[in-house]
Design a protein around this motif. Structure first.
Motif, PDB file in Angstrom:
ATOM      1  N   ILE A  31       0.846  -1.196   0.000  1.00 40.60           N
ATOM      2  CA  ILE A  31       0.000   0.000   0.000  1.00 40.60           C
ATOM      3  C   ILE A  31       0.872   1.233   0.000  1.00 40.60           C
ATOM      4  O   ILE A  31       1.751   1.382   0.861  1.00 40.60           O
ATOM      5  N   TYR A  32       0.649   2.124  -0.956  1.00 44.06           N
ATOM      6  CA  TYR A  32       1.406   3.366  -1.021  1.00 44.06           C
ATOM      7  C   TYR A  32       0.845   4.398  -0.055  1.00 44.06           C
ATOM      8  O   TYR A  32       1.561   4.907   0.810  1.00 44.06           O
ATOM      9  N   LEU A  33      -0.419   4.723  -0.206  1.00 46.94           N
ATOM     10  CA  LEU A  33      -1.003   5.658   0.736  1.00 46.94           C
ATOM     11  C   LEU A  33      -2.452   5.295   1.006  1.00 46.94           C
ATOM     12  O   LEU A  33      -3.104   4.614   0.226  1.00 46.94           O
ATOM     13  N   ILE A  51      -2.164   9.681   4.321  1.00 47.68           N
ATOM     14  CA  ILE A  51      -0.900   9.327   4.948  1.00 47.68           C
ATOM     15  C   ILE A  51      -0.214   8.296   4.070  1.00 47.68           C
ATOM     16  O   ILE A  51      -0.839   7.360   3.587  1.00 47.68           O
ATOM     17  N   THR A  52       1.077   8.499   3.848  1.00 43.70           N
ATOM     18  CA  THR A  52       1.830   7.568   3.020  1.00 43.70           C
ATOM     19  C   THR A  52       2.425   6.454   3.886  1.00 43.70           C
ATOM     20  O   THR A  52       2.398   6.527   5.126  1.00 43.70           O
ATOM     21  N   ARG A  53       2.992   5.473   3.203  1.00 47.13           N
ATOM     22  CA  ARG A  53       3.615   4.374   3.917  1.00 47.13           C
ATOM     23  C   ARG A  53       4.754   4.870   4.807  1.00 47.13           C
ATOM     24  O   ARG A  53       5.006   4.304   5.861  1.00 47.13           O
ATOM     25  N   GLY A  54       5.387   5.941   4.376  1.00 45.20           N
ATOM     26  CA  GLY A  54       6.466   6.535   5.173  1.00 45.20           C
ATOM     27  C   GLY A  54       5.985   7.533   6.205  1.00 45.20           C
ATOM     28  O   GLY A  54       6.790   8.262   6.784  1.00 45.20           O
ATOM     29  N   ASP A  55       4.671   7.585   6.436  1.00 45.47           N
ATOM     30  CA  ASP A  55       4.044   8.431   7.453  1.00 45.47           C
ATOM     31  C   ASP A  55       4.050   9.918   7.124  1.00 45.47           C
ATOM     32  O   ASP A  55       3.868  10.752   8.015  1.00 45.47           O
ATOM     33  N   ALA A  97      -7.462   4.040  -0.875  1.00 44.45           N
ATOM     34  CA  ALA A  97      -6.124   3.460  -0.796  1.00 44.45           C
ATOM     35  C   ALA A  97      -5.530   3.374  -2.201  1.00 44.45           C
ATOM     36  O   ALA A  97      -6.214   2.942  -3.137  1.00 44.45           O
ATOM     37  N   ALA A  98      -4.301   3.800  -2.308  1.00 37.90           N
ATOM     38  CA  ALA A  98      -3.525   3.615  -3.541  1.00 37.90           C
ATOM     39  C   ALA A  98      -2.562   2.474  -3.278  1.00 37.90           C
ATOM     40  O   ALA A  98      -1.714   2.582  -2.387  1.00 37.90           O
ATOM     41  N   LEU A  99      -2.744   1.360  -3.980  1.00 32.59           N
ATOM     42  CA  LEU A  99      -1.972   0.186  -3.640  1.00 32.59           C
ATOM     43  C   LEU A  99      -1.638  -0.647  -4.870  1.00 32.59           C
ATOM     44  O   LEU A  99      -2.223  -0.484  -5.933  1.00 32.59           O
ATOM     45  N   TRP A 100      -0.658  -1.520  -4.650  1.00 26.36           N
ATOM     46  CA  TRP A 100      -0.262  -2.478  -5.681  1.00 26.36           C
ATOM     47  C   TRP A 100      -0.845  -3.849  -5.342  1.00 26.36           C
ATOM     48  O   TRP A 100      -0.678  -4.323  -4.205  1.00 26.36           O
TER      49      TRP A 100
END
Length: 120
Positions: A31-33, A51-55, A97-100
């Motif tokens: 999941i990207y964000l 919120i992104t994966r890197g917070d 959610a923006a995800l792969w």
């Protein structure tokens, strides 16, 4: 197949608090964000926060200082803590959610929406 399931909406008096949750499940590679949008009657859907994966976080000006977004990367869950709610926060809140699902394809997914109503 990916599902986003929201919970935590409801009716609250002005000045009160609510916490929304959104859990992503299914064939998720990464999941990207994750974020929240809202849509009030007669208005366009608007971004509330993400919120992104890197917070890294981003908030709409109208909710800064009142709402806090957080996520649990292990549970693939995003939360929205909403404090000092105002009647103008009344809307259907949608999780995004923006995800792969596979490493080379990233797509957007949406939850079904949860109603938040703030009475004056």
């Amino acid at each position: 197949q990916v599902q986003l399931v929201e919970s935590g909406g409801g009716l609250v008096q002005a000045g009160g608090s609510l916490r929304l949750s959104c859990a992503a499940s299914g064939s998720i590679f990464s999941i990207y964000l994750m974020g929240w949008y809202r849509q009030a009657p007669g208005k366009q859907r608007e971004l509330v926060a993400y919120i992104t994966r890197g917070d890294s976080t981003n908030y709409a000006d109208s909710v800064k200082g009142r709402f806090t977004i957080s996520r649990d990367n292990v549970k693939n869950t995003v939360y929205l803590q909403m404090n000092s709610l105002k009647p103008e926060d009344t809307a259907v809140y949608y999780c995004n959610a923006a995800l792969w699902t596979i490493p080379t394809v990233r797509s957007d997914y949406w939850g079904q929406g949860t109603q938040v109503t703030v009475s004056s």
